[in-house]
Design a protein around this motif. Structure first.
Motif, PDB file in Angstrom:
ATOM      1  N   ASP A 112       0.449   3.794  -3.011  1.00 31.75           N
ATOM      2  CA  ASP A 112      -0.038   5.158  -2.784  1.00 31.75           C
ATOM      3  C   ASP A 112       0.772   6.181  -3.567  1.00 31.75           C
ATOM      4  OD1 ASP A 112      -2.004   4.263  -1.178  1.00 31.75           O
ATOM      5  OD2 ASP A 112      -1.072   4.846   0.737  1.00 31.75           O
ATOM      6  N   ARG A 113       2.033   5.851  -3.787  1.00 31.21           N
ATOM      7  CA  ARG A 113       2.889   6.798  -4.503  1.00 31.21           C
ATOM      8  C   ARG A 113       2.609   6.821  -6.000  1.00 31.21           C
ATOM      9  NH1 ARG A 113       9.084   6.315  -2.802  1.00 31.21           N
ATOM     10  NH2 ARG A 113       8.847   4.976  -0.990  1.00 31.21           N
ATOM     11  N   PRO A 168      -0.630   6.561  -8.054  1.00 29.58           N
ATOM     12  CA  PRO A 168      -1.265   5.557  -7.195  1.00 29.58           C
ATOM     13  C   PRO A 168      -1.835   4.399  -8.016  1.00 29.58           C
ATOM     14  CG  PRO A 168      -2.770   7.396  -7.596  1.00 29.58           C
ATOM     15  CD  PRO A 168      -1.555   7.608  -8.460  1.00 29.58           C
ATOM     16  N   GLN A 217       0.811  -1.207   0.000  1.00 36.62           N
ATOM     17  CA  GLN A 217       0.000   0.000   0.000  1.00 36.62           C
ATOM     18  C   GLN A 217       0.850   1.265   0.000  1.00 36.62           C
ATOM     19  OE1 GLN A 217      -3.032  -0.659   2.849  1.00 36.62           O
ATOM     20  NE2 GLN A 217      -4.276   1.087   2.199  1.00 36.62           N
TER      21      GLN A 217
END
Lengths: 254, 254
Positions: free
Chosen positions: B42-43, B45, B38
């Motif tokens: 998220d980076r 995304p 995750q």
């Protein structure tokens, strides 16, 4: 300050250029080989000599930048001078000089020099030592002009530093050579591994090496260690080095 | 091209960022640990998963960037996909994948990654391999976007390269650690030796290492070799390494 430089090798050459660039006055350069002395002296310019009896006696500083085993015999010719006499060796005791000359010191640049590659002298750590305080401060002044990193080290610390440098520089370069040998035997160019070498060194500019150790030995990956060991079956010397260094990594306290 | 990334370690992290920066579409990231997946997802995304059964089956490329011994069990879950499946390992045979999936390949970045230090991916040599020409050219296209240095290497050459990298990177870093240990024991800071480490690596960016080898072993300076050997009397492991590498330097053909 009038300076006499004794030597014309890598250290002498880089030192001469650094001294010149800081406006220091080199008045004479000695080498066993007059051509070598002249080549360097022409760049300053100053007098070149190959006869130790012709050394000027009125200089303030004599820098002996020759092979370790030649330092003593040069010092024999500097007994009469009243200036400070320093050597540039990592391993030679200051006593080799102080037993002969009036004022002795050490100016040890911790760097690997090659005649062809320029280095920025200001980034080279200079380790200094002297037999008395007043000459230590003369040396400190000069060293601070040449470099941003000046360390007062006693002989024992300087020798440890030299030994550590053998691990971090000479042995490291030899490992590059062994890597090159492996690549060459398999038609791979050294170029392919240069970015890795650069990054490995760059990492420890900001981290301590034990914090960034990677590879099969560090992660206890016996499968890869065994594969590599088998690949070196026909190269017993490399196999021995592989084993020795992998064991050392494995048993390193974390 | 839709990409599924399997892994969330150093290689996966750097690869994900490089793919994103080149506008490639990562659709899913898998990790055994959902938090890790995750964090990376998220980076981007994109979706994060920790269940191999939830892998999307319609992606064009699956990149397995996990520990060597976990590659095979992940490939077991990719038997049904028609996209290209690659691993990023230096030592793992392409057969580990091709025996299970329809189209197999390798995308091996030759670099040492740490999560904290940024590297410019464009300067990282990428070694590629594929079981068929059309997928090799897909991989070639992608690799060329990511890096300026792309090499087609067979498995044997790739394994030699990985072995050479252990010498040039892992062992080299360990020598930095041993140097640090020596310095620390004598109240010397690692900072003092950093310029030397940098210059040693910089030198071989333009020269071959065997041409620039320096130090007591290279010049046959037995006096210094013996002094160093004695200094290591209380550290038998370092003494053994000193002897082993000095011998190897001495007997190197010049």
């Amino acid at each position: 300050m009038k300076i006499v430089l004794l030597g014309s090798g890598n250290v002498a050459t880089h030192l001469a250029q650094a001294l010149k660039s800081k406006g220091e006055e080199i008045v004479q350069i000695y080498s066993q080989n007059l051509n070598h002395a002249q080549l360097l002296a022409d760049r300053i310019p100053c007098e070149s000599i190959d006869n130790l009896k012709a050394i000027k006696t009125d200089a303030d500083l004599y820098i002996i930048a020759v092979k370790d085993d030649a330092i003593e015999s040069i010092a024999d010719h500097l007994k009469a001078v009243s200036g400070l006499v320093v050597h540039t060796s990592g391993t030679t005791d200051i006593q080799v000089l102080s037993s002969k000359v009036k004022h002795a010191g050490v100016l040890y640049p911790l760097q690997t020099f090659s005649k062809t590659k320029e280095v920025s002298f200001e980034e080279i750590p200079l380790c200094i030592e002297a037999t008395d305080e007043s000459h230590l401060s003369i040396l400190q002044n000069l060293a601070s002009k040449l470099s941003q990193q000046v360390y007062h080290l006693g002989g024992d610390q300087r020798k440890v530093l030299h030994l550590a440098a053998v691990f971090a520089c000479n042995f490291t370069n030899h490992l590059y050579t062994l890597a090159h040998q492996l690549l060459q035997q398999n038609d791979l160019d050294f170029e392919i591994i240069r970015p890795l070498i650069k990054e490995t060194a760059d990492k420890v500019m900001v981290s301590l090496p034990e914090k960034v150790q990677t590879g099969p030995a560090a992660r206890g990956d016996e499968t890869t260690l065994n594969k590599h060991f088998s690949m070196l079956n026909n190269m017993p010397e490399l196999q021995h080095i592989y084993q020795t260094l992998s064991d050392s990594i494995k048993f390193m306290p974390k």
